[in-house]
Design a protein around this motif. Sequence first.
Motif, short mmCIF file in Angstrom:
data_model
loop_
_atom_site.label_atom_id
_atom_site.label_comp_id
_atom_site.label_asym_id
_atom_site.label_seq_id
_atom_site.Cartn_x
_atom_site.Cartn_y
_atom_site.Cartn_z
N ASP A 45 0.86 -1.18 0.00
CA ASP A 45 0.00 0.00 0.00
C ASP A 45 0.89 1.23 0.00
O ASP A 45 2.11 1.15 0.22
N TRP A 49 -1.74 9.52 1.12
CA TRP A 49 -2.00 10.33 -0.06
C TRP A 49 -1.44 11.74 0.07
O TRP A 49 -1.62 12.56 -0.84
N LEU A 199 -8.42 9.56 -7.77
CA LEU A 199 -8.85 8.57 -6.79
C LEU A 199 -10.37 8.61 -6.63
O LEU A 199 -10.95 9.67 -6.42
N GLU A 201 -11.84 5.57 -4.90
CA GLU A 201 -12.08 4.70 -3.74
C GLU A 201 -10.74 4.27 -3.14
O GLU A 201 -9.81 3.94 -3.87
N TYR A 202 -10.68 4.30 -1.81
CA TYR A 202 -9.47 3.84 -1.13
C TYR A 202 -9.84 3.15 0.17
O TYR A 202 -10.46 3.74 1.05
N ILE A 208 -7.44 0.08 -3.99
CA ILE A 208 -7.38 1.44 -4.53
C ILE A 208 -8.06 1.42 -5.90
O ILE A 208 -7.73 0.58 -6.74
#
Length: 511
Positions: A45, A49, A199, A201-202, A208
């Motif tokens: 991961d 961010w 982005l 969805e995380y 991701i």
Amino acid sequence: MSLTRREFLGLSAILLSGASLGLIKSKPPHRNINKNILNIAYPTDIAGWEPSQATPLQSSILKCVFDQPLELDKNLNLTPSIVTDYQWLDRHGQRLKLHFRNNIRFQNGDLFTALDFKFSFFDRVKLLPNTLLAGIWGAIDKIELPDLYTAVVHFQYPMVNAISMLADIPAYILPHQYYLKVGEKQFRRKPIGSGPFQLVEYQPEQRIVLEANPVYWQSKPYFSQLNILIVKDHISRAVMLESGQVDLSLNFSSYTAHKLGETPALDAKFQPTTGIMLLQLVNQGILKDKSVRLALHYAINKPLLSQALYQGHANPIYTPAGVGMPAYDENFSLLYNPAYAKQLLRASGIDFNKQQPLNIYTTKGILPNDLELVKAIAQMWNNIGIKTKINVMTQTMITAYQNGHKFDGPVLYGWNPATGDPSTYSGFLMNPNITFSLWQSDDIKTHISPALAALDMPSRIQAFKKFDRWQVSQGYSIPLFQNFSAIVSRNSLNIPETANGILDMKLIKRV
């Protein structure tokens, strides 16, 4: 160099015992393919961010969302990106003028200006001390903005590699208005950049989802969506590839990648990168003796280790630069010579029977086959009469020992700048003014200073070649291997090669 069958098989048994991998051998099930979606099993991961901290492996994901001021072509040449032109305004590397594009928008529609550059490389450094961002760009004294698309960067001291570092980690452009409006915590949850994907969805440590940026200023990526599944276990990633659950994965051992590449639907690709592995030495104990240091180097059979551990994909190196890198020195080597290593030990006059074992430090599972590599090196040193003690440490412990000057023996170290600029190798690893440097002696500064002051790349390359020949000949470090990337994908994918091994996801396409 020819390797005896006995040598190869004996070392392979030590290093690869228990390394079997149960892969699926049956034909993978049929699956419905959405040609606009790329499914990836990723081995790690991201750190977050807010891209103030990152590794080269994480940067492949971050570069999907954030642009860098400069880019690299497949031959490690700097190319324009957000920065269109640059020039030094002095001869010492302390004033750098940059010109920016005027047609770039962030994913929320905000127009990029020089204010965003100043925020990304100066203001954020003040907000985020004790980060990699601050460690590199804390050298900036101020940034002047003559207009909205020009910046003049003033450094507190010469930073001749600043241009190269604008294409390295962690040089990312962030939108200052959005960042200041929502704050750091909210930005980490909903990041905005100007990169090819945004982005949507995380789920930390799980998933991701990125979608193509509709206002991207360059050519649109070939896929409209990237589904990135975080799968740290290499066997699980292998099974997902063979079962057809994902299109692509990476960071496999060479052994696993070769096995996967034998599957009809999959391709395994290997390429050298700008990463290296080396042994950093310290000026303590028996390592104070030059003959001992050089004996340690001559005792290591690098070609044998490359074949046994990496199927020959890890290129042996003798200075901190590998094939295809700017400072690669094909005319210099310290080849395996155990007889000469023993001669050097005799010349030292040290009675090694009365010496305590030499401590050697390594991580386990951080670098490719790190512990197995150190075990093999320890055996080779034992063969010339130097007993060793292997100390396995976490990366956190390595950093703490380094900062506290606690190491008393060789340390296996991985180093992976993205641009290949020689000043980001020995310029960090051997610079006595930087904590990365473990070897400390009075002669280093005299020899490295001309290289650190070389403003243009050709002069810098030649200066560091000269320095690295000298420091390796003194036994101050032992370069081992140039790293390689092992990418396995469905054979319907075209994945362009990158010289630094960083996967450029916007260029991947189906064929």
